[in-house]
Design a protein around this motif. Structure first.
Motif, PDB file in Angstrom:
ATOM      1  N   PHE A 206       0.824  -1.212   0.000  1.00  0.00           N
ATOM      2  CA  PHE A 206       0.000   0.000   0.000  1.00  0.00           C
ATOM      3  C   PHE A 206       0.856   1.260   0.000  1.00  0.00           C
ATOM      4  O   PHE A 206       2.016   1.240   0.399  1.00  0.00           O
ATOM      5  CB  PHE A 206      -0.935  -0.026   1.214  1.00  0.00           C
ATOM      6  CG  PHE A 206      -1.775  -1.279   1.260  1.00  0.00           C
ATOM      7  CD1 PHE A 206      -2.955  -1.361   0.545  1.00  0.00           C
ATOM      8  CD2 PHE A 206      -1.343  -2.395   1.960  1.00  0.00           C
ATOM      9  CE1 PHE A 206      -3.711  -2.527   0.544  1.00  0.00           C
ATOM     10  CE2 PHE A 206      -2.089  -3.572   1.964  1.00  0.00           C
ATOM     11  CZ  PHE A 206      -3.280  -3.638   1.252  1.00  0.00           C
TER      12      PHE A 206
ATOM     13  N   HIS B  42      -0.389   4.772   1.115  1.00  0.00           N
ATOM     14  CA  HIS B  42      -0.671   5.553   2.328  1.00  0.00           C
ATOM     15  C   HIS B  42      -2.038   5.108   2.868  1.00  0.00           C
ATOM     16  O   HIS B  42      -2.998   5.905   2.855  1.00  0.00           O
ATOM     17  CB  HIS B  42      -0.633   7.069   2.070  1.00  0.00           C
ATOM     18  CG  HIS B  42      -1.121   7.465   0.703  1.00  0.00           C
ATOM     19  ND1 HIS B  42      -0.705   8.586   0.035  1.00  0.00           N
ATOM     20  CD2 HIS B  42      -2.030   6.872  -0.134  1.00  0.00           C
ATOM     21  CE1 HIS B  42      -1.300   8.653  -1.140  1.00  0.00           C
ATOM     22  NE2 HIS B  42      -2.128   7.634  -1.254  1.00  0.00           N
ATOM     23  N   PRO B  43      -2.123   3.855   3.312  1.00  0.00           N
ATOM     24  CA  PRO B  43      -3.436   3.274   3.639  1.00  0.00           C
ATOM     25  C   PRO B  43      -4.120   3.912   4.845  1.00  0.00           C
ATOM     26  O   PRO B  43      -3.473   4.354   5.789  1.00  0.00           O
ATOM     27  CB  PRO B  43      -3.094   1.809   3.921  1.00  0.00           C
ATOM     28  CG  PRO B  43      -1.663   1.828   4.348  1.00  0.00           C
ATOM     29  CD  PRO B  43      -1.019   2.916   3.562  1.00  0.00           C
TER      30      PRO B  43
ATOM     31  N   ASP C 151      -6.822   3.284  -0.024  1.00  0.00           N
ATOM     32  CA  ASP C 151      -5.444   3.684  -0.340  1.00  0.00           C
ATOM     33  C   ASP C 151      -5.459   4.385  -1.683  1.00  0.00           C
ATOM     34  O   ASP C 151      -5.288   3.737  -2.726  1.00  0.00           O
ATOM     35  CB  ASP C 151      -4.546   2.431  -0.380  1.00  0.00           C
ATOM     36  CG  ASP C 151      -3.072   2.779  -0.478  1.00  0.00           C
ATOM     37  OD1 ASP C 151      -2.664   3.822   0.075  1.00  0.00           O
ATOM     38  OD2 ASP C 151      -2.324   1.993  -1.098  1.00  0.00           O
TER      39      ASP C 151
ATOM     40  N   SER D 123      -8.915  -0.740  -1.431  1.00  0.00           N
ATOM     41  CA  SER D 123      -7.703  -1.526  -1.686  1.00  0.00           C
ATOM     42  C   SER D 123      -7.689  -2.859  -0.956  1.00  0.00           C
ATOM     43  O   SER D 123      -6.991  -3.778  -1.387  1.00  0.00           O
ATOM     44  CB  SER D 123      -6.455  -0.721  -1.355  1.00  0.00           C
ATOM     45  OG  SER D 123      -6.438  -0.419   0.003  1.00  0.00           O
TER      46      SER D 123
END
Ligand code: 0L1
Ligand code: MG
Length: 255
Positions: free
Chosen positions: A97, A99-100, A138, A159
């Motif tokens: 990921f 910037h989840p 994300d 995501s």
């Protein structure tokens, strides 16, 4: 003319490589909502071609607050694929990921097809089971910044998702207290009533929006009905959990 295939390939690569790209709008001018959904479908087609299966849909912008923030009057939706599933209690691979963020949600599993304009009662009758759930969003765009067309093309930021233990369909989901914790500290509290006043209304909207795109929600599919609170950044967290009152608990660790 919007180059659906090129933009879809760019978004697919961004998700696969966990590497943010620039917003589409601005670079390519405005993006019509119908083109944005066409791009979304084309992005998902890449995944299906790699062997993933379509397992449901997600609803976004289901709270009054998020709709006002985006200047919207309707919800958006995205597609859930089998490669997005994280088991309850399982491990989320942080490296996948950019910037989840995580949102507390309610999910339903369907037992009958659902599409188009349906009543609340018809939507409820198609539900086989309900569960507490966590959605990992994300954005594939730099700094999590997007306009409406961007986010729709980007599968409504979806995501990954984690679903808790399934409960009978007649379990009340209308006003469930939600307490989401990160590394044991409470980060968001709210109620499922924030999801369009009652999450089943979000299922009605899912049938309408998917139907408008020619899609029928299928038996066995999961529908993620929307966030009950703001999303929390996962950052360097090691564990996320949701206590959803009588719906039970759901969570995952991060490695
Ligand atoms: O699931 C959601 O409500 C999020 C929709 C997409 C917008 C965002 O990334 O916050
Ligand atoms: Mg969500």
């Amino acid at each position: 003319m919007t180059d659906i295939a090129t933009i879809a390939a760019r978004l697919d690569a961004a998700a696969r490589d966990a590497r943010a790209i620039q917003q589409i709008t601005g670079q390519e001018g405005e993006l019509a909502l119908s083109d944005a959904y066409d791009i979304q479908r084309a992005v998902i087609d890449h995944r299906l071609a790699r062997g993933a299966a379509l397992v449901g849909v997600k609803m976004g912008f289901t709270s009054e607050a998020k709709m006002v923030q985006m200047g919207l009057k309707d919800q958006i939706w995205g597609r859930l694929t089998s490669d997005m599933v994280v088991q309850n209690g399982g491990v989320l691979d942080r490296a996948r990921f950019i910037h989840p963020r995580v949102e507390p949600e309610v999910a339903v599993r369907l037992k009958a097809p659902l599409t188009g304009e349906v009543t609340y009662e018809e939507a409820l009758a198609a539900v086989e089971a309900v569960a507490p759930a966590l959605e990992i969003i994300d954005s594939r765009y730099e700094n999590f910044r997007f306009a409406l067309g961007d986010v729709v093309a980007d599968n409504a930021s979806s995501s990954a998702f984690v679903v808790g233990a399934w409960l009978p369909a007649d379990t009340d989901v209308a006003d469930v207290p939600m307490v989401m914790s990160v590394d044991g500290a409470v980060v968001e509290t709210g109620t499922s009533a924030a999801i369009l006043g009652d999450p089943i209304r979000s299922l009605v909207a899912a049938a309408r929006l998917a139907g408008a795109a020619g899609l029928t929600l299928q038996p066995s599919w999961t529908v993620m009905l929307g966030g009950a609170t703001a999303a929390a950044a996962i950052g360097l967290a090691r564990a996320v959990s949701l206590d959803a009152g009588h719906l039970g608990r759901v969570g995952f660790t991060v490695a």
